[in-house]
Design a protein around this motif. Structure first.
Motif, PDB file in Angstrom:
ATOM      1  N   ALA A 104      10.712 -44.084 -14.305  1.00 50.78           N
ATOM      2  CA  ALA A 104       9.490 -43.283 -14.179  1.00 50.78           C
ATOM      3  C   ALA A 104       8.876 -43.009 -15.545  1.00 50.78           C
ATOM      4  CB  ALA A 104       9.793 -41.974 -13.459  1.00 50.78           C
ATOM      5  N   ILE A 105       9.708 -42.684 -16.522  1.00 49.69           N
ATOM      6  CA  ILE A 105       9.210 -42.428 -17.876  1.00 49.69           C
ATOM      7  C   ILE A 105       8.546 -43.677 -18.445  1.00 49.69           C
ATOM      8  CG2 ILE A 105       9.925 -41.988 -20.269  1.00 49.69           C
ATOM      9  CD1 ILE A 105      12.048 -40.079 -19.115  1.00 49.69           C
ATOM     10  N   HIS A 106       9.197 -44.819 -18.265  1.00 43.48           N
ATOM     11  CA  HIS A 106       8.641 -46.083 -18.779  1.00 43.48           C
ATOM     12  C   HIS A 106       7.290 -46.382 -18.136  1.00 43.48           C
ATOM     13  CE1 HIS A 106       8.193 -50.512 -19.018  1.00 43.48           C
ATOM     14  NE2 HIS A 106       8.691 -50.331 -20.221  1.00 43.48           N
ATOM     15  N   PHE A 107       7.200 -46.166 -16.836  1.00 44.59           N
ATOM     16  CA  PHE A 107       5.941 -46.419 -16.130  1.00 44.59           C
ATOM     17  C   PHE A 107       4.851 -45.451 -16.598  1.00 44.59           C
ATOM     18  CE2 PHE A 107       3.291 -45.006 -12.483  1.00 44.59           C
ATOM     19  CZ  PHE A 107       2.473 -46.129 -12.402  1.00 44.59           C
ATOM     20  N   LEU A 108       5.170 -44.179 -16.681  1.00 43.02           N
ATOM     21  CA  LEU A 108       4.165 -43.184 -17.044  1.00 43.02           C
ATOM     22  C   LEU A 108       3.685 -43.347 -18.479  1.00 43.02           C
ATOM     23  CD1 LEU A 108       5.660 -40.070 -15.235  1.00 43.02           C
ATOM     24  CD2 LEU A 108       3.602 -41.345 -14.596  1.00 43.02           C
ATOM     25  N   LYS A 109       4.586 -43.750 -19.358  1.00 42.54           N
ATOM     26  CA  LYS A 109       4.180 -43.964 -20.750  1.00 42.54           C
ATOM     27  C   LYS A 109       3.287 -45.187 -20.907  1.00 42.54           C
ATOM     28  CE  LYS A 109       7.790 -41.571 -23.346  1.00 42.54           C
ATOM     29  NZ  LYS A 109       8.893 -41.698 -24.334  1.00 42.54           N
ATOM     30  N   ILE A 130      15.537 -34.409 -11.039  1.00 43.02           N
ATOM     31  CA  ILE A 130      14.566 -35.421 -11.445  1.00 43.02           C
ATOM     32  C   ILE A 130      13.262 -34.763 -11.894  1.00 43.02           C
ATOM     33  CG2 ILE A 130      13.216 -37.424 -10.699  1.00 43.02           C
ATOM     34  CD1 ILE A 130      15.423 -38.070  -8.696  1.00 43.02           C
ATOM     35  N   ALA A 131      12.784 -33.818 -11.114  1.00 43.68           N
ATOM     36  CA  ALA A 131      11.513 -33.147 -11.439  1.00 43.68           C
ATOM     37  C   ALA A 131      11.576 -32.447 -12.791  1.00 43.68           C
ATOM     38  CB  ALA A 131      11.161 -32.144 -10.339  1.00 43.68           C
ATOM     39  N   ILE A 132      12.677 -31.774 -13.055  1.00 41.25           N
ATOM     40  CA  ILE A 132      12.809 -31.036 -14.311  1.00 41.25           C
ATOM     41  C   ILE A 132      12.912 -31.991 -15.494  1.00 41.25           C
ATOM     42  CG2 ILE A 132      14.303 -29.467 -15.613  1.00 41.25           C
ATOM     43  CD1 ILE A 132      15.019 -28.195 -12.853  1.00 41.25           C
ATOM     44  N   ALA A 133      13.660 -33.077 -15.328  1.00 45.74           N
ATOM     45  CA  ALA A 133      13.768 -34.073 -16.404  1.00 45.74           C
ATOM     46  C   ALA A 133      12.401 -34.646 -16.740  1.00 45.74           C
ATOM     47  CB  ALA A 133      14.727 -35.188 -15.996  1.00 45.74           C
ATOM     48  N   LEU A 134      11.598 -34.951 -15.718  1.00 44.85           N
ATOM     49  CA  LEU A 134      10.260 -35.503 -15.955  1.00 44.85           C
ATOM     50  C   LEU A 134       9.325 -34.441 -16.539  1.00 44.85           C
ATOM     51  CD1 LEU A 134       9.822 -37.754 -12.796  1.00 44.85           C
ATOM     52  CD2 LEU A 134      10.256 -38.485 -15.146  1.00 44.85           C
ATOM     53  N   ALA A 135       9.488 -33.206 -16.127  1.00 45.46           N
ATOM     54  CA  ALA A 135       8.657 -32.126 -16.664  1.00 45.46           C
ATOM     55  C   ALA A 135       8.895 -31.935 -18.155  1.00 45.46           C
ATOM     56  CB  ALA A 135       8.939 -30.829 -15.916  1.00 45.46           C
ATOM     57  N   LYS A 136      10.112 -32.165 -18.592  1.00 46.85           N
ATOM     58  CA  LYS A 136      10.433 -32.045 -20.015  1.00 46.85           C
ATOM     59  C   LYS A 136       9.731 -33.129 -20.824  1.00 46.85           C
ATOM     60  CE  LYS A 136      13.162 -28.492 -20.512  1.00 46.85           C
ATOM     61  NZ  LYS A 136      12.784 -27.384 -21.417  1.00 46.85           N
ATOM     62  N   PHE A 137       9.570 -34.316 -20.238  1.00 46.41           N
ATOM     63  CA  PHE A 137       8.904 -35.422 -20.928  1.00 46.41           C
ATOM     64  C   PHE A 137       7.388 -35.360 -20.781  1.00 46.41           C
ATOM     65  CE2 PHE A 137      13.077 -37.263 -21.254  1.00 46.41           C
ATOM     66  CZ  PHE A 137      12.985 -38.123 -22.342  1.00 46.41           C
ATOM     67  N   GLY A 182      -3.170 -34.132  -0.402  1.00 48.86           N
ATOM     68  CA  GLY A 182      -3.529 -34.692  -1.691  1.00 48.86           C
ATOM     69  C   GLY A 182      -2.831 -36.012  -1.951  1.00 48.86           C
ATOM     70  N   ARG A 183      -3.097 -36.568  -3.132  1.00 42.91           N
ATOM     71  CA  ARG A 183      -2.544 -37.858  -3.518  1.00 42.91           C
ATOM     72  C   ARG A 183      -1.829 -37.726  -4.861  1.00 42.91           C
ATOM     73  NH1 ARG A 183      -4.391 -41.638  -0.137  1.00 42.91           N
ATOM     74  NH2 ARG A 183      -3.674 -43.340  -1.457  1.00 42.91           N
ATOM     75  N   VAL A 184      -0.908 -38.662  -5.106  1.00 42.44           N
ATOM     76  CA  VAL A 184      -0.131 -38.625  -6.347  1.00 42.44           C
ATOM     77  C   VAL A 184      -0.093 -40.022  -6.961  1.00 42.44           C
ATOM     78  CG1 VAL A 184       1.302 -36.705  -5.561  1.00 42.44           C
ATOM     79  CG2 VAL A 184       2.069 -39.054  -5.157  1.00 42.44           C
ATOM     80  N   ASP A 185       0.343 -40.075  -8.210  1.00 42.14           N
ATOM     81  CA  ASP A 185       0.418 -41.354  -8.925  1.00 42.14           C
ATOM     82  C   ASP A 185       1.806 -41.979  -8.863  1.00 42.14           C
ATOM     83  OD1 ASP A 185      -2.333 -41.376 -10.235  1.00 42.14           O
ATOM     84  OD2 ASP A 185      -1.556 -39.418 -10.840  1.00 42.14           O
ATOM     85  N   ILE A 186       2.794 -41.146  -8.629  1.00 43.93           N
ATOM     86  CA  ILE A 186       4.158 -41.651  -8.598  1.00 43.93           C
ATOM     87  C   ILE A 186       5.028 -40.765  -7.707  1.00 43.93           C
ATOM     88  CG2 ILE A 186       4.688 -40.404 -10.737  1.00 43.93           C
ATOM     89  CD1 ILE A 186       6.732 -42.577 -11.399  1.00 43.93           C
ATOM     90  N   VAL A 187       5.893 -41.415  -6.928  1.00 42.16           N
ATOM     91  CA  VAL A 187       6.869 -40.711  -6.097  1.00 42.16           C
ATOM     92  C   VAL A 187       8.260 -41.123  -6.551  1.00 42.16           C
ATOM     93  CG1 VAL A 187       7.850 -40.459  -3.787  1.00 42.16           C
ATOM     94  CG2 VAL A 187       5.368 -40.494  -4.087  1.00 42.16           C
ATOM     95  N   VAL A 188       9.119 -40.148  -6.769  1.00 42.32           N
ATOM     96  CA  VAL A 188      10.508 -40.412  -7.117  1.00 42.32           C
ATOM     97  C   VAL A 188      11.386 -39.752  -6.058  1.00 42.32           C
ATOM     98  CG1 VAL A 188      10.211 -40.713  -9.601  1.00 42.32           C
ATOM     99  CG2 VAL A 188      10.443 -38.412  -8.681  1.00 42.32           C
ATOM    100  N   ALA A 189      12.463 -40.431  -5.678  1.00 44.77           N
ATOM    101  CA  ALA A 189      13.273 -39.878  -4.594  1.00 44.77           C
ATOM    102  C   ALA A 189      14.697 -40.423  -4.618  1.00 44.77           C
ATOM    103  CB  ALA A 189      12.631 -40.193  -3.241  1.00 44.77           C
ATOM    104  N   ASN A 190      15.618 -39.536  -4.309  1.00 46.41           N
ATOM    105  CA  ASN A 190      16.997 -39.930  -4.047  1.00 46.41           C
ATOM    106  C   ASN A 190      17.326 -39.443  -2.643  1.00 46.41           C
ATOM    107  OD1 ASN A 190      19.700 -40.616  -4.111  1.00 46.41           O
ATOM    108  ND2 ASN A 190      20.311 -38.852  -5.333  1.00 46.41           N
TER     109      ASN A 190
END
Length: 283
Positions: A104-109, A130-137, A182-190
């Motif tokens: 996700a980080i690679h894609f968003l960057k 996952i959400a918190i890790a991405l929020a930090k970046f 609404g709509r989003v740009d990326i979905v992450v899920a486990n």
């Protein structure tokens, strides 16, 4: 009894219970019971332990011998460099799930227009890992973290406040994507992905984790396909979804989603053991 003698005794008890990393776990259990650091533990090995302290330690050891996960006993799990609070209300974050964060980080960057207006959805957030890790970046992004379990969201809330991302991560109690607007740009899920047969033969520690976070349907992949289909309706063109799953389910999921019109391509990514673990879906 001195601390080093007690530690040796606990080590043997854990080994007899079939716990492979007995030495490490005995140290961690003692540190938890005595509320000391590992540095303090090594410095105090020749210290006499009181009866009360021994009772506290043995209480935790009995829980571990009963195969309660160490992370629940210690109320802690490290994920992507973050110290997360965990208990029996949430699935324990695994190292394999960090691959989703990496991708996700690679894609968003790579986004040409930056990430200021990016919208991220963590579907089935559990502890919020996952959400918190991405929020930090990506503190400038809008992040939604959903879960069907109110109990799980309470744990995620603790972690969001601990890591100062409570204003970035929006926690939502939803069953799948029902009620999400609404709509989003990326979905992450486990999502849950164990099959009925796998649930019968799971290791004892997994019996302590939430059933709804483990069982993915009769074959194991049904829940993933259902969620991918729902996610495909809210992801913007050019967006992505990253879903963790079982290596045994990759082919079945790929077959099921291959006819979805909104999906432009998909590919699996390997985990640290060389198994197909994360499905990378482009829209």
């Amino acid at each position: 009894m001195k601390l080093d003698q007690l530690s040796a005794n606990i080590n043997q008890r854990l080994l007899l219970a079939g716990i492979m990393e007995a030495m490490l776990e005995s140290e961690l259990l003692i540190c938890k019971a005595l509320d000391i650091s590992k540095e303090h533990y090594y410095a105090e090995l020749q210290t006499d332990i009181t009866e009360g302290e021994i009772n506290n330690i043995n209480g935790l050891v009995r829980r571990r011998i009963n195969r309660e996960p160490l992370s629940y006993i210690c109320s802690h799990r490290e994920f992507y460099g973050l110290d997360l609070y965990v208990d029996g209300r949430v699935l324990i974050p695994r190292q394999e799930t960090e691959i989703i964060v990496d991708k996700a980080i690679h894609f968003l960057k790579s986004k040409v227009n930056g990430t200021q207006h990016i919208k991220i959805l963590d579907l089935g957030t559990g502890s919020g890992a996952i959400a918190i890790a991405l929020a930090k970046f990506f503190p400038e992004a809008k992040i939604y973290a959903t879960d069907v379990s109110i109990d799980a969201l309470q744990v995620a809330k603790i972690n969001c406040f601990t890591h100062n991302v409570d204003r970035i991560v929006n926690l939502m109690c939803l069953d799948g994507l029902t009620g999400f607007n609404g709509r989003v740009d990326i979905v992450v899920a486990n999502p849950p992905y164990l099959s009925k047969n796998e649930m019968i033969g799971i290791q004892p520690e997994l019996l302590f984790e939430p059933h709804m976070a483990l069982y993915g349907g009769l074959a194991g992949w049904e829940k993933s396909v259902e969620l991918i289909e729902s996610a495909s309706q809210i992801i913007n063109i050019g967006g992505k979804a990253f879903f963790e799953t079982s290596p045994e389910s990759i082919d079945a999921i790929s077959r099921e989603i291959s006819e979805m019109a909104t999906i432009s391509k998909f590919e699996p990514h390997l985990d640290y053991s060389g198994n197909n673990r994360v499905l990378d879906i482009s829209f």
